[in-house]
Write an enzyme that holds these catalytic residues in place. Sequence first.
Site, PDB file in Angstrom:
ATOM      1  N   ASP A   1      17.155 -67.996  54.485  1.00 34.24           N
ATOM      2  CA  ASP A   1      16.451 -68.319  53.222  1.00 34.24           C
ATOM      3  C   ASP A   1      15.054 -67.606  53.502  1.00 34.24           C
ATOM      4  OD1 ASP A   1      15.783 -69.093  50.763  1.00 34.24           O
ATOM      5  OD2 ASP A   1      16.283 -71.149  51.062  1.00 34.24           O
TER       6      ASP A   1
HETATM    7  C1  BGC Z   1      15.468 -70.419  47.674  1.00 33.33           C
HETATM    8  C2  BGC Z   1      16.753 -69.776  47.772  1.00 33.33           C
HETATM    9  C3  BGC Z   1      16.683 -68.575  46.838  1.00 33.33           C
HETATM   10  C4  BGC Z   1      15.597 -67.687  47.671  1.00 33.33           C
HETATM   11  C5  BGC Z   1      15.639 -66.507  47.047  1.00 33.33           C
HETATM   12  C6  BGC Z   1      14.414 -69.427  48.026  1.00 33.33           C
HETATM   13  O1  BGC Z   1      13.055 -69.957  47.932  1.00 33.33           O
HETATM   14  O2  BGC Z   1      15.393 -71.899  48.657  1.00 33.33           O
HETATM   15  O3  BGC Z   1      17.709 -70.618  47.091  1.00 33.33           O
HETATM   16  O4  BGC Z   1      18.043 -67.819  46.775  1.00 33.33           O
HETATM   17  O5  BGC Z   1      14.269 -68.148  47.626  1.00 33.33           O
HETATM   18  O6  BGC Z   1      15.024 -66.340  45.731  1.00 33.33           O
END
Ligand code: BGC
Length: 767
Positions: free
Chosen positions: A285
Amino acid sequence: MRNVKCLLVILSFFMPLVQTLGQRTTSRDATSTRANALLAKMTLEEKIGQLNQLFFLSQLMKPEMMEPGIRDGKIGSLLFVTNPALINRFQKVAVEQSRLKIPLLFGFDVIHGFRTVFPVPLAMASSWDPTMVERAQTIAAREARAVGVRWTFAPMVDIARDPRWGRIVEGAGEDPYLGAKMSAAQVRGFQGSDPSAPGRLLACVKHFAGYGAADGGRDYDSAYLSDAELYNVYLPPFKAAVDAGVGSVMSAYMDLNDVPATGNAFLLNDVLRKQWDFKGFVVSDANSVGDLVTHGFAADKADAAFRALTAGVDMEMTFPLGDVGFAYANSLAKLVNERRLSIEQIDNAVRRILETKLKLGLFENPYVDESAVASNHNNPEHRQLARLAAQRSAVLLRNEGNLLPLTRGDSKISSIAVVGPLADSKRDIRGSWTLADDVKTAVSVVEGIRTKVGPGVKVDYAQGVDIGRAYPSIFDIFSGPRPKPWSEAQQREEFEKALALARSSDLVVLVLGEHEEMSGEGATHSTIDLPGRQRELLEAVSALGKPTVLVLINGRPVDIHWAVNRVPAILEAWHPGSEGGNAIADLIYGDATPGGKLPVTWPRSSGQIPIYYAHNLTQKPETAKDFTSRYWDLPTSPLYPFGYGLSYTTFAYSNLRVSKAQARVGESVEVLVDIENTGRRAGEEVVQLYIHQRSGGAARPVRELKGFERVALASGEKKTVRFTLGKAELTYWSSAVKGWVQEPATFDVWTGGDSTATLTTTFRVVN
Ligand code: BGC
């Protein structure tokens, strides 16, 4: 001879299968041969480049910032680019100017739509209709693919049993069985049978794993889960995605039992790769590799890179501004030179990414056809499906005296007051993660009702209260901040205006709930109270004694206990998407009949949280006379149980039977039940099947969902619904033996319209 004939018949039956498997193996071999050939040509720096995924936010960055890195092979993937011309521009640098011409993989959060916004995932789970959900994600994939996005960071399948956690809106609620069905349906919707095919995306199941169990519902906080909870509750939706062929997995932010998910070898290597044989790649993530230091887990960024890569994270998702990211880019080479990491370890991660790019056909077709975008996005069928999805996702919570559906042309209703802070909000009808649509095309509740009733009925709107918000949202950069809060004087004036309007109208539609950014990432609430002065508005409007319909627009259960005995009709619409206002009008006027069911237990108030139906029996179960494991000040039962939802018609269940009273371990049992539409309208009912294992090596939940089917029935129509309880449904992970077991025991079975169903029978499993 007869045997030979038999053999030939059998062979001819299996040959196509053998051939398909053979072709698959050959194409897998060919892909890995190509990936290996590429790997052999790559420098260490180029390899590390493939493991590097960067955000590109046009609000903050210029394309020129990215191009040198792409040209030098230092970037393998970009996320958040949704402009097709820019995608082609970046891709051109990669495939025409970089040494090895390896295409970029463009990712984006296509969570519940792209140009056309479908209901939020929690809402789509309320449809209990995996086929519809699959169709919705097929459209979402088609629209995103049209601009050149090839990879979505979805489905989000985290089980959530605490509605204070804002990300509950992104998943399918509290139940592993429903969650698994929704997870697989979404993977099929995004990827089809081949994610390289036109209109398809590579899916990424997230956030692996246990993220929804954050302490106190505080986003990113630690999760403590026993192995039994993990295997029985939190992992099944991920396993379902892997079984459905999901191509990638995203690690979670929080630490699980003290080990951050992004450095968690148990999760990523043991469970995902070894136990489940997952062959795709894992992305972290955002910045969660670097954050291993913040967690007090890794000593420094290099150590973080080492721990994430060895735990099984192949690609680092990182923000290029500030010093939060670049753990892989800045330290992997050093780690290899110091011999902490071997080149094989790097190669394994790179190979998985190259194989994915090859399978997606990116080397053959790296560009997107910019001229085809408009026709793809202006397809009325997409909007029609969004409307259908919103209709099917709504849950009718109350309908005293059959106030709903209203009748068009009813002479008693010549004026309607549509009141509340969400009644005319195009922005909030859409919900979290709507970053690529045109908000102007969303239909608010007032607009939907106006269109529905036509010029003969006076429809007026008053906001009444200002929801207000204490903290800025992380999504403000995309949607912009909210207008300034109202002054005290303005608040008084608007409140009175709304009451006056309600007073002078024949019917009130009160639209309450949450702003779109009040649920979602980073949106934690300490209570589920209706935010702002909405409760006051609710009480004041109800006191007028007008026929009132309460419509909820929200991303989590909210505290409506005050309303449930006072407001005659309550419709939970969630954030229903672009066509939300039209769908709500369809439902209110009976052009669609509500058939959705709650995918979460609805608490009476915040004090009951966490609350879920599949809890264990205790020493003093609720049925005991001297039942003491309860609150002194509140019943233990929820406001609405899991699986609950009304219709404009009624259903009767009867004749529940099992195919055999006794089965051997490993054998299946069929469960049949008759369902009849006993009302005067056509409607749809979600027939639900729950079981309970009465004894065993470990205590089992009081009820567990093990089957469901949404059935359409004309008035008076009767159908038989059939479920199979096989090994998968009767097996569980036992903490007594630390493994999967199916045990001889007596099982209770219930079928009905929610998790409190009373129609019951039993069967026995014997050795
Ligand atoms: C989130 C994810 C997301 C990623 C990209 C993160 O902050 O937890 O769910 O896919 O950002 O946007």
